[in-house]
Design a protein around this motif. Structure first.
Motif, PDB file in Angstrom:
ATOM      1  N   UNK A 166      29.404   3.543 -53.168  1.00  0.00           N
ATOM      2  CA  UNK A 166      28.322   2.632 -53.509  1.00  0.00           C
ATOM      3  C   UNK A 166      27.331   2.469 -52.358  1.00  0.00           C
ATOM      4  N   UNK A 167      27.830   2.245 -51.135  1.00  0.00           N
ATOM      5  CA  UNK A 167      26.930   2.056 -50.004  1.00  0.00           C
ATOM      6  C   UNK A 167      26.083   3.303 -49.732  1.00  0.00           C
ATOM      7  N   UNK A 168      26.672   4.516 -49.679  1.00  0.00           N
ATOM      8  CA  UNK A 168      25.826   5.706 -49.499  1.00  0.00           C
ATOM      9  C   UNK A 168      24.838   5.910 -50.643  1.00  0.00           C
ATOM     10  N   UNK A 169      25.249   5.578 -51.871  1.00  0.00           N
ATOM     11  CA  UNK A 169      24.356   5.717 -53.014  1.00  0.00           C
ATOM     12  C   UNK A 169      23.166   4.775 -52.887  1.00  0.00           C
ATOM     13  N   UNK A 170      23.428   3.533 -52.478  1.00  0.00           N
ATOM     14  CA  UNK A 170      22.355   2.566 -52.278  1.00  0.00           C
ATOM     15  C   UNK A 170      21.434   3.016 -51.148  1.00  0.00           C
ATOM     16  N   UNK A 171      22.012   3.542 -50.086  1.00  0.00           N
ATOM     17  CA  UNK A 171      21.194   4.010 -48.962  1.00  0.00           C
ATOM     18  C   UNK A 171      20.247   5.123 -49.402  1.00  0.00           C
ATOM     19  N   UNK A 172      20.742   6.073 -50.170  1.00  0.00           N
ATOM     20  CA  UNK A 172      19.904   7.197 -50.572  1.00  0.00           C
ATOM     21  C   UNK A 172      18.828   6.760 -51.561  1.00  0.00           C
ATOM     22  N   UNK A 173      19.151   5.812 -52.433  1.00  0.00           N
ATOM     23  CA  UNK A 173      18.138   5.268 -53.344  1.00  0.00           C
ATOM     24  C   UNK A 173      17.057   4.541 -52.551  1.00  0.00           C
ATOM     25  N   UNK A 174      17.488   3.814 -51.528  1.00  0.00           N
ATOM     26  CA  UNK A 174      16.549   3.124 -50.639  1.00  0.00           C
ATOM     27  C   UNK A 174      15.662   4.133 -49.915  1.00  0.00           C
ATOM     28  N   UNK A 175      16.252   5.249 -49.496  1.00  0.00           N
ATOM     29  CA  UNK A 175      15.497   6.280 -48.793  1.00  0.00           C
ATOM     30  C   UNK A 175      14.396   6.860 -49.673  1.00  0.00           C
ATOM     31  N   UNK A 176      14.648   6.992 -50.981  1.00  0.00           N
ATOM     32  CA  UNK A 176      13.634   7.512 -51.903  1.00  0.00           C
ATOM     33  C   UNK A 176      12.393   6.632 -51.941  1.00  0.00           C
ATOM     34  N   UNK A 177      12.570   5.338 -51.638  1.00  0.00           N
ATOM     35  CA  UNK A 177      11.434   4.415 -51.673  1.00  0.00           C
ATOM     36  C   UNK A 177      10.722   4.323 -50.331  1.00  0.00           C
ATOM     37  N   UNK A 178      11.215   5.047 -49.339  1.00  0.00           N
ATOM     38  CA  UNK A 178      10.581   5.013 -48.030  1.00  0.00           C
ATOM     39  C   UNK A 178       9.627   6.180 -47.833  1.00  0.00           C
ATOM     40  N   UNK A 179       9.482   7.009 -48.823  1.00  0.00           N
ATOM     41  CA  UNK A 179       8.534   8.125 -48.761  1.00  0.00           C
ATOM     42  C   UNK A 179       7.700   8.130 -50.029  1.00  0.00           C
ATOM     43  N   UNK A 180       6.412   8.388 -49.883  1.00  0.00           N
ATOM     44  CA  UNK A 180       5.518   8.380 -51.043  1.00  0.00           C
ATOM     45  C   UNK A 180       5.082   9.794 -51.419  1.00  0.00           C
ATOM     46  N   UNK A 181       5.879  10.780 -51.011  1.00  0.00           N
ATOM     47  CA  UNK A 181       5.546  12.156 -51.342  1.00  0.00           C
ATOM     48  C   UNK A 181       5.735  12.392 -52.841  1.00  0.00           C
ATOM     49  N   UNK A 182       5.112  13.447 -53.350  1.00  0.00           N
ATOM     50  CA  UNK A 182       5.233  13.750 -54.782  1.00  0.00           C
ATOM     51  C   UNK A 182       6.690  13.996 -55.162  1.00  0.00           C
ATOM     52  N   UNK A 183       7.420  14.710 -54.311  1.00  0.00           N
ATOM     53  CA  UNK A 183       8.823  15.008 -54.598  1.00  0.00           C
ATOM     54  C   UNK A 183       9.642  13.742 -54.733  1.00  0.00           C
ATOM     55  N   UNK A 184       9.439  12.780 -53.815  1.00  0.00           N
ATOM     56  CA  UNK A 184      10.211  11.549 -53.862  1.00  0.00           C
ATOM     57  C   UNK A 184       9.784  10.664 -55.030  1.00  0.00           C
ATOM     58  N   UNK A 185       8.489  10.646 -55.334  1.00  0.00           N
ATOM     59  CA  UNK A 185       8.036   9.862 -56.491  1.00  0.00           C
ATOM     60  C   UNK A 185       8.620  10.421 -57.779  1.00  0.00           C
ATOM     61  N   UNK A 186       8.630  11.756 -57.902  1.00  0.00           N
ATOM     62  CA  UNK A 186       9.190  12.383 -59.101  1.00  0.00           C
ATOM     63  C   UNK A 186      10.676  12.115 -59.213  1.00  0.00           C
ATOM     64  N   UNK A 187      11.390  12.189 -58.092  1.00  0.00           N
ATOM     65  CA  UNK A 187      12.836  11.941 -58.129  1.00  0.00           C
ATOM     66  C   UNK A 187      13.146  10.480 -58.429  1.00  0.00           C
ATOM     67  N   UNK A 188      12.329   9.546 -57.893  1.00  0.00           N
ATOM     68  CA  UNK A 188      12.507   8.128 -58.214  1.00  0.00           C
ATOM     69  C   UNK A 188      12.325   7.895 -59.711  1.00  0.00           C
ATOM     70  N   UNK A 189      11.292   8.528 -60.279  1.00  0.00           N
ATOM     71  CA  UNK A 189      11.049   8.380 -61.716  1.00  0.00           C
ATOM     72  C   UNK A 189      12.241   8.892 -62.512  1.00  0.00           C
ATOM     73  N   UNK A 190      12.764  10.048 -62.130  1.00  0.00           N
ATOM     74  CA  UNK A 190      13.921  10.619 -62.818  1.00  0.00           C
ATOM     75  C   UNK A 190      15.147   9.714 -62.679  1.00  0.00           C
ATOM     76  N   UNK A 191      15.349   9.174 -61.493  1.00  0.00           N
ATOM     77  CA  UNK A 191      16.490   8.282 -61.275  1.00  0.00           C
ATOM     78  C   UNK A 191      16.383   7.034 -62.151  1.00  0.00           C
ATOM     79  N   UNK A 192      15.200   6.408 -62.133  1.00  0.00           N
ATOM     80  CA  UNK A 192      15.020   5.142 -62.844  1.00  0.00           C
ATOM     81  C   UNK A 192      15.036   5.317 -64.362  1.00  0.00           C
TER      82      UNK A 192
END
Length: 203
Positions: free
Chosen positions: A137-163
């Protein structure tokens, strides 16, 4: 991030030595800057679904979300309580005595995660269970948090897919989806191999 689609030897993990498990009250640094907006926007259901072993049903009668932890084989109901300040975050699951916390470190240059466990009378979720599920759970939360610390297209697309996809499914659904994805990739490779073979040898 720890994804439920990965092959996980749950039995081996569930019987790992207690000394190897994350300990309550020990802070894990993320090496990511503090972002209070992320914690303000984090929803209870999203936080719970970031635990890749929690099978969560809808809170239909207002008595809390029915949860089955498929890693430690525990079942319970819980309705998390979340408190956010400018430099801290805390989510409490009072029905099982579990709390998950985040705090600002190094004047905001770093963020740390931790958990704690209080005894609950007649509780079905133990401190050892918490340690085992926190491995993921803690590593999963950390990596989800990391996705929100970058505004690159790759991270935005992956955040959308995750959510929109991954975090709407339960562990069993994610494993089935992962299996189907791998099968589809193999089928595509097989078709490509047949096509190349026909082009060079069959024409």
């Amino acid at each position: 991030m720890t994804y439920a689609s990965e092959t996980i030897d749950r039995r081996a993990r569930a019987h790992a030595d207690v000394e190897e498990l994350p300990r309550p009250g020990v802070w894990m640094e993320t090496n990511l800057p503090w972002n209070s907006a992320f914690w303000d926007d984090l929803k209870e259901k999203t936080l719970m679904r970031l635990n890749p072993h929690w099978h969560i049903e809808k809170n239909k009668n207002g008595e809390g979300f029915p949860v089955e932890d498929v890693l430690v084989e525990a079942e319970f109901r819980t309705d998390p309580e979340m408190v956010v300040t400018n430099d801290s975050f805390k989510a409490t699951f009072p029905e099982i005595g579990l709390s998950l916390s985040a705090r600002k470190c190094e004047d905001g240059a770093n963020t740390a995660l931790s958990f704690s466990m209080d005894e609950v009378e007649n509780g079905t979720f133990t401190a050892e269970d918490a340690g085992r599920t926190m491995q993921y759970w803690l590593p999963s939360l950390r990596e989800y948090y990391r996705l929100h610390e970058s505004n690159s297209f790759k991270h935005r697309a992956w955040r959308f897919f995750m959510d929109k996809v991954m975090l709407t499914m339960n562990p069993t659904q994610r494993r089935i989806s992962g299996f189907m994805f791998k099968l589809t990739v193999l089928e595509c490779l097989f078709i490509v191999i047949l096509g190349v073979g026909w082009f060079y040898y069959g024409a």
